[in-house]
Design an enzyme around this catalytic site. Structure first.
Site, mmCIF file in Angstrom:
data_model
loop_
_atom_site.group_PDB
_atom_site.id
_atom_site.type_symbol
_atom_site.label_atom_id
_atom_site.label_comp_id
_atom_site.label_asym_id
_atom_site.label_seq_id
_atom_site.Cartn_x
_atom_site.Cartn_y
_atom_site.Cartn_z
ATOM 1 C CE LYS A 20 -47.788 5.925 -34.268
ATOM 2 N NZ LYS A 20 -46.507 6.575 -34.556
ATOM 3 N NE ARG A 61 -45.404 17.172 -35.645
ATOM 4 C CZ ARG A 61 -44.190 16.865 -36.105
ATOM 5 N NH1 ARG A 61 -43.598 17.641 -36.992
ATOM 6 N NH2 ARG A 61 -43.563 15.786 -35.661
HETATM 7 N N1 BES Z 1 -46.943 9.401 -30.910
HETATM 8 C C1 BES Z 1 -45.917 9.450 -31.886
HETATM 9 C C2 BES Z 1 -44.520 9.569 -31.284
HETATM 10 C C3 BES Z 1 -44.074 8.418 -30.435
HETATM 11 C C4 BES Z 1 -43.307 7.407 -30.984
HETATM 12 C C5 BES Z 1 -44.347 8.386 -29.084
HETATM 13 C C6 BES Z 1 -42.877 6.353 -30.205
HETATM 14 C C7 BES Z 1 -43.913 7.333 -28.294
HETATM 15 C C8 BES Z 1 -43.172 6.324 -28.858
HETATM 16 C C9 BES Z 1 -46.142 10.636 -32.827
HETATM 17 O O1 BES Z 1 -47.469 10.986 -33.021
HETATM 18 C C10 BES Z 1 -45.588 10.240 -34.143
HETATM 19 O O2 BES Z 1 -46.082 9.330 -34.716
HETATM 20 N N2 BES Z 1 -44.568 10.982 -34.601
HETATM 21 C C11 BES Z 1 -43.957 10.723 -35.853
HETATM 22 C C12 BES Z 1 -43.695 12.032 -36.517
HETATM 23 C C13 BES Z 1 -43.285 11.915 -37.950
HETATM 24 C C14 BES Z 1 -44.411 11.372 -38.808
HETATM 25 C C15 BES Z 1 -42.873 13.292 -38.449
HETATM 26 C C16 BES Z 1 -42.674 9.949 -35.604
HETATM 27 O O3 BES Z 1 -41.998 10.215 -34.618
HETATM 28 O O4 BES Z 1 -42.379 9.060 -36.393
HETATM 29 MN MN MN Z 2 -48.365 9.913 -34.551
#
Ligand code: BES
Ligand code: MN
Ligand code: ZN
Length: 482
Positions: free
Chosen positions: A262, A336
């Site tokens: 991230k 997931r």
């Molecule tokens: N934990 C995150 C989702 C999230 C984002 C929770 C902001 C709370 C606040 C999750 O693991 C994630 O990173 N999801 C990705 C999925 C993508 C790579 C398909 C996302 O939402 O960008």
């Molecule tokens: Mn994530």
């Protein structure tokens, strides 16, 4: 429980502050029914009786906190919960307060409902996360006397406090930094909760997780120095259970994204990524007090998502508990992967319904904004029950579809499924992915709480930071299960 809440016939003389609740109609008709309050001051401060407003002014029994309940015709428990929270926040300099509010619900909100919601609000409003502050703002409030009487009201207050305590437990877990709330620390906390509430608990460590073939959890954990845990915690009613509910909570104690790392900003709030796990533990923690006649099992997979030298690489293929193979094309879609195993395990127990909660996708935040959770599932009855519970507890939930024609977005060239969909509909394709790991015919619903689990500004009874979103909704869902 941080507050002692007792009942009395009237506001006691030893109360340092009195409180009463008024509707907008009372405010606009103040000339007829002035309640001995200083309306000139209330008006000058812009008090109009809106929900959540609080002003301390002179009253018949000395200083009085006047609480807004909004419009009389749309009175709901939410108004009482917000009034309680507003009072607890405004009264931090007073040790004991006396509140005459339980009767204010008229025909719309019963005394017991008002008492439960108000007690919930008081405990929720009194909450602050001060564990890491060397000089926290003092909060002197210890006791609240409610004007009211009888067993029903006493029980309602106790229930409200127990539920709020579950919410506050979830908030504490979410607010605790990822570096200290490791998977092992979360599991230890769950063990304490189980002991204190006569719940049974099973904690799997690395060897047991390997033996159980939780390939998703192991794959996410591979880049971490912290070993994973898998918690299974069960509440059994004293009499015959009229059903079995499985709750699954995403427990990523910190989400760096893994090798698909991230951004710095994107990571700042990622200690919240165990918000689903916290909501499940918080809800289960209330059940010996709420005593519903349903069996409830919480399934909580726990790991952080890091990028150590042997971290899962994009392109790696994992095999989940149910035997399906997953091509990991983005290591940041990790929730997931651990839910895949947890949903498979939950399915094996053949519960009546499975409900999972997860801070799963940024896409859900984009779709619904900061206050709404998304819900989707294979059982419309379960989705409807969740929507109804959210309506009662004022936790906003909105349904998204799971269209079968989107399934092909998850097709992988090398494995059964890949862990990302296309550029659009990310909350939905995440839900479609989870569905692959729920047994055929098993009623299931998924609640994506990415947005409301963690707020960047206070809202209603919620503080900034961890909210404990989902705890009240789950308890309501369990209580009303049939
Ligand atoms: N934990 C995150 C989702 C999230 C984002 C929770 C902001 C709370 C606040 C999750 O693991 C994630 O990173 N999801 C990705 C999925 C993508 C790579 C398909 C996302 O939402 O960008
Ligand atoms: Mn994530
Ligand atoms: Zn995550």
């Amino acid at each position: 429980m941080t507050l002692t809440i007792t009942l009395a016939r009237k506001v006691p003389a030893k109360a340092e502050l009195a409180a009463l609740a008024v509707t907008k109609e009372t405010v606009s008709g103040a000339a007829d029914d002035h309640l001995g309050l200083d309306w000139a001051v209330l008006n000058s401060r812009g008090f109009d009786g809106s929900i959540g407003q609080v002003q301390i002014v002179g009253g018949p029994a000395g200083p009085t906190a006047v609480l807004g309940l909004g419009e009389a015709e749309s009175l709901s428990t939410s108004a009482f919960r917000q009034a309680g929270a507003a009072l607890a926040r405004a009264a931090k300099r007073h040790k004991r307060i006396g509140a005459d509010v339980v009767d204010a619900g008229g025909d719309a909100v019963s005394k017991a409902e008002a008492a439960q919601a108000f007690a919930e609000g008081l405990e929720l409003g009194a909450y602050t996360y001060t564990a890491l502050k060397s000089d926290p703002e003092p909060n002197k409030l210890v006791g609240v006397t409610l004007v009211g009487a009888g067993k029903t009201i006493t029980a309602a207050v106790a229930k409200g406090q127990a539920i709020a305590e579950g919410v506050n437990l979830a908030r504490d877990l979410v607010n605790e930094p990822g570096g200290s709330l490791t998977p092992a620390a979360f599991a230890r906390k769950a063990t304490q909760v189980a002991k204190a509430n006569k719940l049974t608990i099973k904690v799997m460590g690395l060897p047991e997780i390997k033996k159980a073939k939780l390939g998703g959890l192991l794959g996410v954990n591979r880049g971490s120095d912290q070993p994973p845990r898998f918690v299974e915690i069960t509440y059994k009613p004293t009499g015959k259970a009229k059903g079995h509910i499985a709750l699954v909570g995403k427990g990523v104690t910190f989400d760096s994204g893994g090798l698909s790392i991230k951004t710095g900003t994107g990571m700042m709030t990622m200690k919240c990524d165990m918000g689903g796990a916290a909501a499940v533990l918080g809800a289960v923690s209330t059940l010996s007090a709420v005593s519903p006649s349903v069996k409830v099992t919480g399934y909580i997979p726990l790991t952080d998502n890091m990028l150590g030298g042997d971290a899962t690489r994009p392109g790696d293929v994992l095999t989940a508990r149910n035997g399906k193979t997953i091509e990991v094309l983005n290591t940041d879609a990790e929730g997931r992967l651990i839910l895949a195993d947890a949903l498979s395990l939950a399915s094996e127990a053949k519960p009546d319904i499975i409900v999972d909660l997860a801070t799963l996708t940024g896409a859900c935040m984009v779709a619904l904004g900061p206050r709404y959770a998304g819900v989707m599932g294979t059982s419309q009855d379960t989705v409807d029950a969740i929507l109804a519970s959210g309506g009662r507890t004022a936790e906003r939930v909105w349904q998204l579809p799971l269209p079968p024609e989107y399934r092909s977005m998850l097709d992988s060239t090398v494995a059964d499924v890949k862990n990302i969909g296309g550029a659009y509909g990310g909350a939905i394709t995440a839900g479609m992915f989870l569905k692959e790991f729920v047994a055929e015919g098993q009623p299931w619903a998924h609640i994506d709480i990415a947005a409301p689990a963690f707020l960047d500004a206070p809202f209603e009874e919620h503080p900034k930071g961890g909210t404990g979103f989902g705890v009240r909704l789950l308890v309501d869902l369990i209580e009303n299960f049939s």
